[in-house]
Design a protein around this motif. Structure first.
Motif, PDB file in Angstrom:
ATOM      1  N   ALA A 177      19.099 -91.240  -7.938  1.00  0.00           N
ATOM      2  CA  ALA A 177      17.872 -91.860  -7.429  1.00  0.00           C
ATOM      3  C   ALA A 177      16.882 -92.124  -8.562  1.00  0.00           C
ATOM      4  CB  ALA A 177      17.247 -90.959  -6.366  1.00  0.00           C
ATOM      5  N   LEU A 178      16.757 -91.178  -9.474  1.00  0.00           N
ATOM      6  CA  LEU A 178      15.863 -91.377 -10.607  1.00  0.00           C
ATOM      7  C   LEU A 178      16.355 -92.511 -11.496  1.00  0.00           C
ATOM      8  CD1 LEU A 178      15.162 -87.642 -11.506  1.00  0.00           C
ATOM      9  CD2 LEU A 178      13.532 -89.252 -10.511  1.00  0.00           C
ATOM     10  N   GLY A 179      17.670 -92.628 -11.632  1.00  0.00           N
ATOM     11  CA  GLY A 179      18.234 -93.724 -12.407  1.00  0.00           C
ATOM     12  C   GLY A 179      17.884 -95.069 -11.795  1.00  0.00           C
ATOM     13  N   ARG A 180      17.885 -95.152 -10.466  1.00  0.00           N
ATOM     14  CA  ARG A 180      17.517 -96.404  -9.806  1.00  0.00           C
ATOM     15  C   ARG A 180      16.046 -96.740 -10.050  1.00  0.00           C
ATOM     16  NH1 ARG A 180      18.628 -96.228  -3.841  1.00  0.00           N
ATOM     17  NH2 ARG A 180      19.178 -94.021  -3.987  1.00  0.00           N
ATOM     18  N   LEU A 181      15.202 -95.713 -10.100  1.00  0.00           N
ATOM     19  CA  LEU A 181      13.798 -95.963 -10.418  1.00  0.00           C
ATOM     20  C   LEU A 181      13.654 -96.550 -11.818  1.00  0.00           C
ATOM     21  CD1 LEU A 181      11.710 -92.944  -9.052  1.00  0.00           C
ATOM     22  CD2 LEU A 181      11.735 -95.293  -8.238  1.00  0.00           C
ATOM     23  N   LEU A 182      14.396 -95.991 -12.767  1.00  0.00           N
ATOM     24  CA  LEU A 182      14.342 -96.543 -14.131  1.00  0.00           C
ATOM     25  C   LEU A 182      14.888 -97.966 -14.169  1.00  0.00           C
ATOM     26  CD1 LEU A 182      15.247 -93.749 -16.710  1.00  0.00           C
ATOM     27  CD2 LEU A 182      13.011 -94.624 -16.037  1.00  0.00           C
ATOM     28  N   ASP A 183      15.907 -98.257 -13.367  1.00  0.00           N
ATOM     29  CA  ASP A 183      16.430 -99.623 -13.303  1.00  0.00           C
ATOM     30  C   ASP A 183      15.329-100.590 -12.862  1.00  0.00           C
ATOM     31  OD1 ASP A 183      18.933 -98.728 -14.042  1.00  0.00           O
ATOM     32  OD2 ASP A 183      19.729 -98.687 -11.981  1.00  0.00           O
ATOM     33  N   LYS A 184      14.539-100.176 -11.869  1.00  0.00           N
ATOM     34  CA  LYS A 184      13.438-101.018 -11.388  1.00  0.00           C
ATOM     35  C   LYS A 184      12.398-101.220 -12.492  1.00  0.00           C
ATOM     36  CE  LYS A 184      13.770 -99.541  -6.517  1.00  0.00           C
ATOM     37  NZ  LYS A 184      13.711-100.826  -5.784  1.00  0.00           N
ATOM     38  N   ALA A 185      12.116-100.138 -13.222  1.00  0.00           N
ATOM     39  CA  ALA A 185      11.136-100.237 -14.304  1.00  0.00           C
ATOM     40  C   ALA A 185      11.624-101.200 -15.381  1.00  0.00           C
ATOM     41  CB  ALA A 185      10.867 -98.848 -14.892  1.00  0.00           C
ATOM     42  N   LEU A 213       8.574 -89.394 -13.849  1.00  0.00           N
ATOM     43  CA  LEU A 213       9.542 -90.178 -14.617  1.00  0.00           C
ATOM     44  C   LEU A 213       8.959 -91.529 -15.010  1.00  0.00           C
ATOM     45  CD1 LEU A 213      12.521 -90.501 -15.619  1.00  0.00           C
ATOM     46  CD2 LEU A 213      12.959 -91.624 -13.429  1.00  0.00           C
ATOM     47  N   LEU A 214       8.314 -92.213 -14.060  1.00  0.00           N
ATOM     48  CA  LEU A 214       7.752 -93.530 -14.356  1.00  0.00           C
ATOM     49  C   LEU A 214       6.575 -93.430 -15.325  1.00  0.00           C
ATOM     50  CD1 LEU A 214       7.957 -95.210 -10.839  1.00  0.00           C
ATOM     51  CD2 LEU A 214       9.443 -95.567 -12.815  1.00  0.00           C
ATOM     52  N   ASN A 215       5.807 -92.366 -15.232  1.00  0.00           N
ATOM     53  CA  ASN A 215       4.720 -92.170 -16.197  1.00  0.00           C
ATOM     54  C   ASN A 215       5.272 -91.969 -17.611  1.00  0.00           C
ATOM     55  OD1 ASN A 215       2.818 -92.428 -14.190  1.00  0.00           O
ATOM     56  ND2 ASN A 215       2.532 -90.233 -13.906  1.00  0.00           N
ATOM     57  N   GLN A 216       6.384 -91.225 -17.701  1.00  0.00           N
ATOM     58  CA  GLN A 216       7.020 -91.040 -19.003  1.00  0.00           C
ATOM     59  C   GLN A 216       7.546 -92.370 -19.542  1.00  0.00           C
ATOM     60  OE1 GLN A 216       5.994 -88.200 -20.086  1.00  0.00           O
ATOM     61  NE2 GLN A 216       7.802 -86.883 -20.198  1.00  0.00           N
ATOM     62  N   ALA A 217       8.155 -93.161 -18.661  1.00  0.00           N
ATOM     63  CA  ALA A 217       8.669 -94.463 -19.072  1.00  0.00           C
ATOM     64  C   ALA A 217       7.531 -95.352 -19.562  1.00  0.00           C
ATOM     65  CB  ALA A 217       9.402 -95.126 -17.905  1.00  0.00           C
ATOM     66  N   GLU A 218       6.398 -95.293 -18.860  1.00  0.00           N
ATOM     67  CA  GLU A 218       5.253 -96.117 -19.276  1.00  0.00           C
ATOM     68  C   GLU A 218       4.745 -95.704 -20.653  1.00  0.00           C
ATOM     69  OE1 GLU A 218       1.503 -98.156 -17.103  1.00  0.00           O
ATOM     70  OE2 GLU A 218       1.951 -96.091 -16.528  1.00  0.00           O
ATOM     71  N   THR A 219       4.770 -94.416 -20.936  1.00  0.00           N
ATOM     72  CA  THR A 219       4.374 -93.939 -22.264  1.00  0.00           C
ATOM     73  C   THR A 219       5.291 -94.516 -23.337  1.00  0.00           C
ATOM     74  OG1 THR A 219       3.505 -91.874 -21.339  1.00  0.00           O
ATOM     75  CG2 THR A 219       4.025 -91.882 -23.686  1.00  0.00           C
ATOM     76  N   LEU A 220       6.584 -94.565 -23.045  1.00  0.00           N
ATOM     77  CA  LEU A 220       7.535 -95.124 -24.008  1.00  0.00           C
ATOM     78  C   LEU A 220       7.285 -96.622 -24.229  1.00  0.00           C
ATOM     79  CD1 LEU A 220      10.764 -93.306 -22.787  1.00  0.00           C
ATOM     80  CD2 LEU A 220       9.703 -93.042 -25.032  1.00  0.00           C
ATOM     81  N   TYR A 221       7.025 -97.333 -23.133  1.00  0.00           N
ATOM     82  CA  TYR A 221       6.744 -98.761 -23.279  1.00  0.00           C
ATOM     83  C   TYR A 221       5.481 -98.996 -24.112  1.00  0.00           C
ATOM     84  CZ  TYR A 221      10.234-100.123 -19.755  1.00  0.00           C
ATOM     85  OH  TYR A 221      11.411-100.348 -19.064  1.00  0.00           O
ATOM     86  N   SER A 222       4.479 -98.160 -23.890  1.00  0.00           N
ATOM     87  CA  SER A 222       3.194 -98.351 -24.574  1.00  0.00           C
ATOM     88  C   SER A 222       3.263 -98.022 -26.056  1.00  0.00           C
ATOM     89  CB  SER A 222       2.118 -97.482 -23.909  1.00  0.00           C
ATOM     90  OG  SER A 222       1.975 -97.800 -22.546  1.00  0.00           O
ATOM     91  N   ALA A 223       4.270 -97.247 -26.460  1.00  0.00           N
ATOM     92  CA  ALA A 223       4.331 -96.767 -27.844  1.00  0.00           C
ATOM     93  C   ALA A 223       4.839 -97.823 -28.817  1.00  0.00           C
ATOM     94  CB  ALA A 223       5.216 -95.528 -27.924  1.00  0.00           C
TER      95      ALA A 223
END
Length: 441
Positions: A177-185, A213-223
């Protein structure tokens, strides 16, 4: 030059669409129940929520689950799915005045033919009196209550409120399920700057929390990272989610229960895992040691008398060394207890003896074994004919030590495991000698 972050939404955007500069988790918020990730057991066609939506009628409910599993999203989408007015309040920020206002507005809406779904986040934070305040409005249908809580409703909510609402359990999001969230991101923002192993590590670090998880992904995108990070580099860049473990709440008691039952079930590996979960989350090592001592006397007893000695030695070692070295002693005691033969014969004997003591009151022991410190006591027979066992043949007199009104009892029944097998042989020997000395067969 076009504004990359407009302050206003496009004209064709849905009314509830998030701003373009909103956090990633808000921009990926589901727009329909079938977009909810990881809760298909509820939102699917055969799930409780799916069936209610298909029927077009909702009952009041409590959504119980860990943080970041979709409770708020489900509540919003439920209202949309059955064309209900949606009102949200938080028990953290709201008081009696806010509730009265919400109920008054719901009454007016009902007069106009509009039903209201009242979503109460963190509902367990309302006190008992405030929870009782919901009852009349739920009973007469002024509102359909949807409460969200991370705590066990059985402990935190009034029985009267629970009797008027279904409790629906949301699952912690699994890796799929978390993997699907990352796919959406990634469909929205592009590929994450991670290797495949680092992506798996990112999912594991979320500990089932989709929002985290999505907050962590957003941090990676922002970096603005150019070269994909590996697991080690990701670990240095981001922090793991802190495990949920409130020392006075259900997570605490769940882990204690799992740990103790693993000890009792002679599974050293599982026992070590659950104990590590508690200690890593900040549990007091002395609390863990107290529980180990309890297990040693309740579940092992005389099947291995060294278990208690190991636990007490671990306590001394921990107090002497402190953390982290002293925790090795706790681990040793845990593994010893889990691997030891098990018996609850001592525990059962204690319960039976205590019950018997309460039931028999103040029965007098035989006069022969009463203390006789004065002449009067000796004159009335206290201590008369006492058989001193050390003077008897074999150091055993076989005397009857029970009150006349109480037949000899057998509270302690050693099992055929570990050292208690030897204890049973001893008890059988003394019983045989006692019958021989009394002329019994």
């Amino acid at each position: 030059m076009a504004d990359l972050f407009p302050d206003t939404l496009p004209e064709d955007a849905p009314p509830d669409a998030p701003r373009p500069d909103a956090p990633l988790a808000d921009r990926l918020r589901p727009r329909a129940l079938d977009e909810i990730v990881g809760q298909e057991h509820l939102t699917g066609a055969d799930g409780a929520i799916g069936r209610m939506v298909a029927a077009g009628k909702l009952s009041s409910m409590i959504l119980w689950g860990p943080p970041g599993t979709g409770k708020t999203s489900i509540a919003r989408l439920l209202a949309d799915a059955v064309a209900m007015r949606f009102v949200a309040i938080s028990a953290v920020f709201s008081g009696v005045a806010d509730l009265k206002k919400a109920f008054a507005e719901a009454d007016k809406a009902a007069e106009a033919g509009q039903r209201t779904l009242l979503f109460v986040d963190e509902i367990h934070r309302f006190n008992r009196a405030q929870q009782d305040g919901f009852l009349p409005f739920v009973e007469r249908g002024t509102v359909t209550l949807v409460g969200a809580t991370t705590e066990n409703p059985s402990f935190e909510l009034n029985a009267a409120l629970l009797s008027r609402a279904q409790v629906l359990i949301l699952h912690r999001l699994d890796a799929e399920a978390l993997g699907r969230l990352l796919d959406k991101a990634e469909a929205l923002e592009g590929a994450l700057p991670l290797t495949a192993d680092a992506r798996a590590a990112l999912i594991a670090s979320a500990d089932g929390d989709g929002r985290f998880l999505l907050n962590q992904a957003e941090t990676l995108y922002s970096a603005g990272i150019d070269t994909p990070l590996g697991p080690g580099e990701l670990g240095s860049f981001l922090q793991r989610r802190v495990a949920v473990y409130d020392k006075d709440r259900e997570g605490h008691y769940n882990l204690i229960s799992a740990w103790h039952k693993s000890l009792r079930g002679s599974d050293p590996q599982a026992a070590l895992y659950y104990m590590a979960r508690m200690l890593v989350a900040g549990e007091d090592p002395l609390f863990v040691l107290r529980r180990l001592v309890r297990a040693a006397v309740e579940d092992i007893g005389l099947a291995d008398p060294q278990a208690l000695a190991q636990c007490l030695a671990a306590k001394d070692a921990y107090e002497f060394l402190g953390s982290p070295e002293g925790e090795l002693a706790i681990v040793q005691a845990c593994l010893y207890c889990a691997a030891a033969p098990k018996s609850n014969a001592v525990y059962k004997a204690q319960k039976a003896a205590w019950r018997s003591a309460k039931e028999t009151g103040s029965l007098m022991p035989p006069a022969s074994i009463l203390n006789a410190p004065t002449k009067l006591m000796k004159a009335i027979g206290y201590g008369k004919d006492y058989a001193y066992d050390h003077d008897a043949e074999g150091g055993f007199s076989g005397a009857d030590y029970w009150p006349e009104e109480l037949a000899p009892q057998a509270y302690y029944q050693p099992v055929e495991r570990g050292f208690e097998r030897e204890v049973r042989k001893r008890l059988n020997y003394w019983d045989k000698r006692r019958r021989e000395l009394r002329g019994e067969q």
